[in-house]
Each structure stands twice: as C-alpha cells, then as structure tokens.
Design a protein around this motif. Sequence first.
Motif, PDB file in Angstrom:
ATOM      1  N   VAL A  80       1.002  -1.004  -0.078  1.00 32.05           N
ATOM      2  CA  VAL A  80       0.133   0.081   0.045  1.00 32.05           C
ATOM      3  C   VAL A  80       0.922   1.129  -0.028  1.00 32.05           C
ATOM      4  O   VAL A  80       1.702   1.378   0.649  1.00 32.05           O
ATOM      5  N   GLN A  82       1.435   5.748  -0.242  1.00 34.82           N
ATOM      6  CA  GLN A  82       0.876   6.717  -0.123  1.00 34.82           C
ATOM      7  C   GLN A  82      -0.320   7.278  -1.033  1.00 34.82           C
ATOM      8  O   GLN A  82      -1.336   7.759  -0.657  1.00 34.82           O
ATOM      9  N   TYR A  84      -2.106   5.965  -3.148  1.00 34.13           N
ATOM     10  CA  TYR A  84      -3.200   5.124  -3.650  1.00 34.13           C
ATOM     11  C   TYR A  84      -3.062   3.901  -4.570  1.00 34.13           C
ATOM     12  O   TYR A  84      -3.264   2.910  -4.500  1.00 34.13           O
ATOM     13  N   GLN A 140      -8.108   4.795   0.092  1.00 31.40           N
ATOM     14  CA  GLN A 140      -6.924   3.938   1.082  1.00 31.40           C
ATOM     15  C   GLN A 140      -7.505   2.706   1.467  1.00 31.40           C
ATOM     16  O   GLN A 140      -6.735   1.598   1.205  1.00 31.40           O
ATOM     17  N   PRO A 160       0.928   5.193   4.382  1.00 31.59           N
ATOM     18  CA  PRO A 160      -0.442   5.181   3.767  1.00 31.59           C
ATOM     19  C   PRO A 160      -1.302   6.255   3.933  1.00 31.59           C
ATOM     20  O   PRO A 160      -2.297   6.468   3.276  1.00 31.59           O
ATOM     21  N   ARG A 169      -7.296  10.213   9.440  1.00 32.90           N
ATOM     22  CA  ARG A 169      -6.021   9.254   9.657  1.00 32.90           C
ATOM     23  C   ARG A 169      -6.329   8.216  11.059  1.00 32.90           C
ATOM     24  O   ARG A 169      -6.065   7.162  11.011  1.00 32.90           O
TER      25      ARG A 169
END
Length: 225
Positions: A80, A82, A84, A140, A160, A169
């Motif tokens: 994964v 940052q 996407y 995400q 991520p 977040r």
Amino acid sequence: APVIEVDGVSKRYDARTTVQALRDVSLTVADGEFVCLVGPSGCGKTTLFRLVAGLESPTDGEIFVSGARVTGPGIDRGMVFQEYNLFPWKTVEGNVRFGLDRPACECSDCTSRVEELVDLVGLTGFEDAHPKDLSGGMKQRVAVARALAVDPEILLMDEPFGSIDAQTRDRLQHELLDIWQRTGKTVLFVTHEIEEAVTLADRIVVFGRNPGHVVTTIDVDMERP
Ligand code: ADP
Ligand code: ADP
C-alpha cells in the motif's frame, strides 16, 4: 523463524557516488508483528520498504521473506502506497479484484472473496464507484483490500495515511489495527510521524538524521485500544 529478515543490507542508487541510502542495515520481523519504520525525510525508510517489496535490489546484503530470498515482487507481500495507486478506470470491485491471483476469474469463490474484502474495509455498497468519486480515506481502504486479496503473509505500507486529513487518519489507524488483529498479518509500516508509530506498532525501528542506518529500536509496551 522470522517472517522478514534483513541481513547486512546496503543500498547505493548511483554507483558513481559514495552516498548510501542504506548502510549495513539488519533487522528481523516476527510472525504477526506490527513494525513501524520511523525517521526523518531522506533517511532510507522508503528504500528499505522497496527492497523488502522486491521493487529494488540491495547493493550488498540479503533479504528473506518466510525463508525465501527476495529477488522481485511476489504475492506473499501486499503493498500500500501513499498515493493509493488505484486504477482510475476500474471500479472499487475491479480494483480489489485486480489484487487476486487471477483477476479475470469470475467464479463464485473469487467473487465472494472480493465481497469479503470490500466488507472487511467497510466499503459494502460502494462496489460500483470509481476512485474519483471516493474520499481519500475510502480510496486507501480500497488499496488495503486489494493488497490483502491474495492473503499475503506480509502487508507493506509506505506512509499510507500521509495524504489523509488528521481526523480520518485517526479512524483509519484504528481500522487498520482491527484488520491486523483479525487477519494476523505481519505488517511493516513506514511513517515519518513518531505519534503514528506509537499508536500502531509493537516495535519501532528508528532511523537517524545521518541517513542510511538504524539508530535504535523501541518496544512499544502498551494496552491496545
Ligand atoms: P525516506 O523514505 O526516509 O524519506 P528514501 O529511502 O526515500 O528516504 O531516501 C534515502 C536516500 O536515498 C535519500 O538520500 C534519497 O535522496 C536517496 N534516493 C531515494 N530514491 C532514490 C533514487 N531512486 N535514486 C537515487 N537516490 C535515491
Ligand atoms: P476523507 O478521507 O476524505 O476524510 P472519509 O473516509 O472520512 O473521507 O469519508 C468521507 C465521507 O464519505 C464520510 O463522511 C461518509 O459520509 C462517507 N463514507 C466513507 N466511508 C463510508 C462507508 N463505508 N459507508 C458510507 N459512507 C462512507
């Protein structure tokens, strides 16, 4: 035996310079452990991530995942990033399906696996949406579902939640811990924020300001939320 073993690894991107992105780094990650790599920008976190992922090769040293030497990307490691890295022309369902071994397979097992993953990340009802119609947090979640599709041994995550607002977040961190506990995955998670590392990790591997090497590791001894 450790699931991830980094043994005396150095990385120089440019053979003409002496600059080393990593200098003689060794570390191991045990089965089911959640390890965060923390340190200032440029210290080599992403380089280590890319080496374990098999996206780059070390200049010196070796990396093993489940005892097998890493020579390239493999389905034992879900990734994964940052940004996407979703396919904009594919739906949520199509993006998650792409993570399967045989993305074109429409058999009932594959289809129910995709449904299960969409549910795992809380996106049931959004199967037909495209990335442009989703918030950052939702995108995400799709990337996490895609990374988990082949049931990889390890989840590799490079900042991520770095492009996601603070409140979302916080929620995603708790969702990730929930997924980690439910799936038992080994997680290697890169962040430059110590607070994020403390929230998530069993163990924090700290890189120094002087780039390329690990200064210390911290065992995080706390009750999980
Ligand atoms: P971090 O993720 O901690 O910010 P990186 O692993 O991206 O650190 O970078 C470590 C060092 O390697 C930095 O000096 C960076 O400039 C250099 N570097 C990273 N990627 C490349 C590349 N593709 N080519 C050349 N140098 C690179
Ligand atoms: P951002 O990353 O942009 O802050 P969020 O993940 O918080 O985005 O989602 C933004 C909005 O999208 C939420 O307020 C909610 O209305 C909607 N949303 C997000 N996830 C879901 C979900 N699983 N089911 C329904 N609505 C959702």
